[in-house]
Design a protein around this motif. Sequence first.
Motif, PDB file in Angstrom:
ATOM      1  N   UNK A   1       0.785  -1.399   0.021  1.00 43.51           N
ATOM      2  CA  UNK A   1      -0.067   0.489  -0.297  1.00 43.51           C
ATOM      3  C   UNK A   1       0.974   1.171   0.175  1.00 43.51           C
ATOM      4  N   UNK A   2       2.265   1.231   0.873  1.00 46.56           N
ATOM      5  CA  UNK A   2       2.870   1.910   0.595  1.00 46.56           C
ATOM      6  C   UNK A   2       3.690   2.719  -0.549  1.00 46.56           C
ATOM      7  N   UNK A   3       3.851   1.851  -1.464  1.00 51.66           N
ATOM      8  CA  UNK A   3       4.261   1.818  -2.233  1.00 51.66           C
ATOM      9  C   UNK A   3       3.362   2.284  -4.202  1.00 51.66           C
ATOM     10  N   UNK A   4       2.128   3.316  -3.614  1.00 51.25           N
ATOM     11  CA  UNK A   4       1.447   3.796  -4.093  1.00 51.25           C
ATOM     12  C   UNK A   4       1.502   4.779  -4.137  1.00 51.25           C
ATOM     13  N   UNK A   5       1.475   5.590  -3.022  1.00 47.91           N
ATOM     14  CA  UNK A   5       1.942   6.619  -2.045  1.00 47.91           C
ATOM     15  C   UNK A   5       3.637   7.457  -2.652  1.00 47.91           C
ATOM     16  N   UNK A   6       4.274   6.063  -2.536  1.00 41.28           N
ATOM     17  CA  UNK A   6       5.363   6.824  -2.624  1.00 41.28           C
ATOM     18  C   UNK A   6       6.551   6.571  -4.185  1.00 41.28           C
ATOM     19  N   UNK A   7       5.498   6.202  -4.780  1.00 41.23           N
ATOM     20  CA  UNK A   7       5.809   6.160  -6.193  1.00 41.23           C
ATOM     21  C   UNK A   7       7.179   4.534  -6.180  1.00 41.23           C
ATOM     22  N   UNK A   8       7.341   3.846  -5.469  1.00 37.25           N
ATOM     23  CA  UNK A   8       7.531   2.524  -6.040  1.00 37.25           C
ATOM     24  C   UNK A   8       6.968   1.318  -6.407  1.00 37.25           C
ATOM     25  N   UNK A   9       7.834   0.412  -6.859  1.00 41.67           N
ATOM     26  CA  UNK A   9       7.535  -1.052  -7.312  1.00 41.67           C
ATOM     27  C   UNK A   9       6.891  -1.777  -6.123  1.00 41.67           C
ATOM     28  N   UNK A  10       6.121  -2.132  -6.762  1.00 43.55           N
ATOM     29  CA  UNK A  10       5.482  -3.318  -4.977  1.00 43.55           C
ATOM     30  C   UNK A  10       6.423  -4.999  -5.027  1.00 43.55           C
ATOM     31  N   UNK A  11       6.105  -4.794  -3.680  1.00 44.14           N
ATOM     32  CA  UNK A  11       7.727  -5.891  -3.718  1.00 44.14           C
ATOM     33  C   UNK A  11       6.854  -7.395  -4.388  1.00 44.14           C
ATOM     34  N   UNK A  12       7.838  -8.196  -4.572  1.00 47.92           N
ATOM     35  CA  UNK A  12       7.937  -9.317  -5.470  1.00 47.92           C
ATOM     36  C   UNK A  12       8.014 -10.184  -4.234  1.00 47.92           C
ATOM     37  N   UNK A  13       5.853 -10.627  -4.087  1.00 45.34           N
ATOM     38  CA  UNK A  13       6.133 -12.170  -3.181  1.00 45.34           C
ATOM     39  C   UNK A  13       6.618 -13.361  -3.989  1.00 45.34           C
ATOM     40  N   UNK A  14       6.951 -14.038  -3.171  1.00 45.06           N
ATOM     41  CA  UNK A  14       7.921 -15.020  -4.285  1.00 45.06           C
ATOM     42  C   UNK A  14       6.327 -16.095  -3.958  1.00 45.06           C
ATOM     43  N   UNK A  15       6.377 -16.777  -4.968  1.00 45.26           N
ATOM     44  CA  UNK A  15       5.265 -18.549  -5.318  1.00 45.26           C
ATOM     45  C   UNK A  15       6.077 -19.258  -4.851  1.00 45.26           C
ATOM     46  N   UNK A  16       5.649 -19.706  -3.458  1.00 45.02           N
ATOM     47  CA  UNK A  16       6.011 -20.955  -2.636  1.00 45.02           C
ATOM     48  C   UNK A  16       5.184 -22.445  -3.090  1.00 45.02           C
ATOM     49  N   UNK A  17       5.333 -23.447  -4.148  1.00 47.02           N
ATOM     50  CA  UNK A  17       5.011 -24.709  -4.127  1.00 47.02           C
ATOM     51  C   UNK A  17       5.687 -25.732  -3.813  1.00 47.02           C
ATOM     52  N   UNK A  18       4.977 -26.129  -3.193  1.00 46.93           N
ATOM     53  CA  UNK A  18       6.017 -27.928  -3.173  1.00 46.93           C
ATOM     54  C   UNK A  18       5.291 -28.757  -3.878  1.00 46.93           C
ATOM     55  N   UNK A  19       6.901 -29.429  -4.869  1.00 50.05           N
ATOM     56  CA  UNK A  19       6.401 -30.036  -6.116  1.00 50.05           C
ATOM     57  C   UNK A  19       5.876 -31.482  -5.711  1.00 50.05           C
ATOM     58  N   UNK A  20       4.988 -32.156  -6.065  1.00 55.83           N
ATOM     59  CA  UNK A  20       4.419 -33.306  -6.169  1.00 55.83           C
ATOM     60  C   UNK A  20       5.170 -34.647  -5.888  1.00 55.83           C
ATOM     61  N   UNK A  21       5.512 -34.275  -6.620  1.00 60.64           N
ATOM     62  CA  UNK A  21       7.346 -35.563  -6.741  1.00 60.64           C
ATOM     63  C   UNK A  21       8.199 -35.395  -5.752  1.00 60.64           C
TER      64      UNK A  21
END
Length: 264
Positions: free
Chosen positions: A131-151
């Motif tokens: 939310x703060x990135x909209x006010x300070x004109x910075x890119x939003x954080x890249x939240x990592x995608x966590x997935x557990x492989x079935x294998x």
Amino acid sequence: MAEPKPTPTAESLMDKIYNHHSSSSSDSDDDKKSKHAASVKAKVEDEKPSARDSVKSKIFRLFGREKPVHKVLGGGKPADVFLWRNKKISASVLAGATVLWVFFELLEYHLITLVCHLLILFLAVFYLWSNASNFINKSQPQIPKVQIPEKTVLELASALRIELNKGFYVLRDIASGRDLKAFLGVIAVLWILSVVGKWFNFLTLFYILFVLLHTLPVIYEKYDDQIDAFGEKAWIEIKKQYAVFDAKVLSKIPKGPVKEKKKD
């Protein structure tokens, strides 16, 4: 006037031929001797590795080990971590386990409480950042995608199932009364664990075992000859004490009649 050269006589010619023949025969004999010595040396060099292998095979190894410690631990990344092949990774794993033990044991955190507090912190930081990135004109954080492989899950479950089945088979074989030594050994180990369990709770005991896995294998790999020599002496003494115990106690235990198997 130049004096005429003396003509060689028959005797001088025979002496030259004899000397030439004797020198050539001695050279050939020397060549034969040198070739024979070289062949003998090559045979000795060929026999050295086999002699070394036979000596190595006679050396006492703890638990009958015939493979390197890395292969005994299963090889791969877990063995690399236990043997400190990559010091940064091994130190990070040990430090992480130490932090968890401090949280749960010394600070008396509970697992559910710790997980909830970490999730609250994680969600709050990323929510405010987004939310703060909209006010300070910075890119939003890249939240990592966590997935557990079935294998990975299936492989882990399969490996765990195999090890549990092996353990159940060993317990069943010991309970069947076929091997008295194995029975007494398992009883002794279980009794020791029960005594140690009174001194520490499960988490502390698990942490101690984890630390030992990160210290004992690497020490044994570095000083295996000295440790094996000490283990051989200890094993000989244990066998002596067991022989005395067998003669005084076990041999006096009455055994039931052995039933002969019926022939088909």
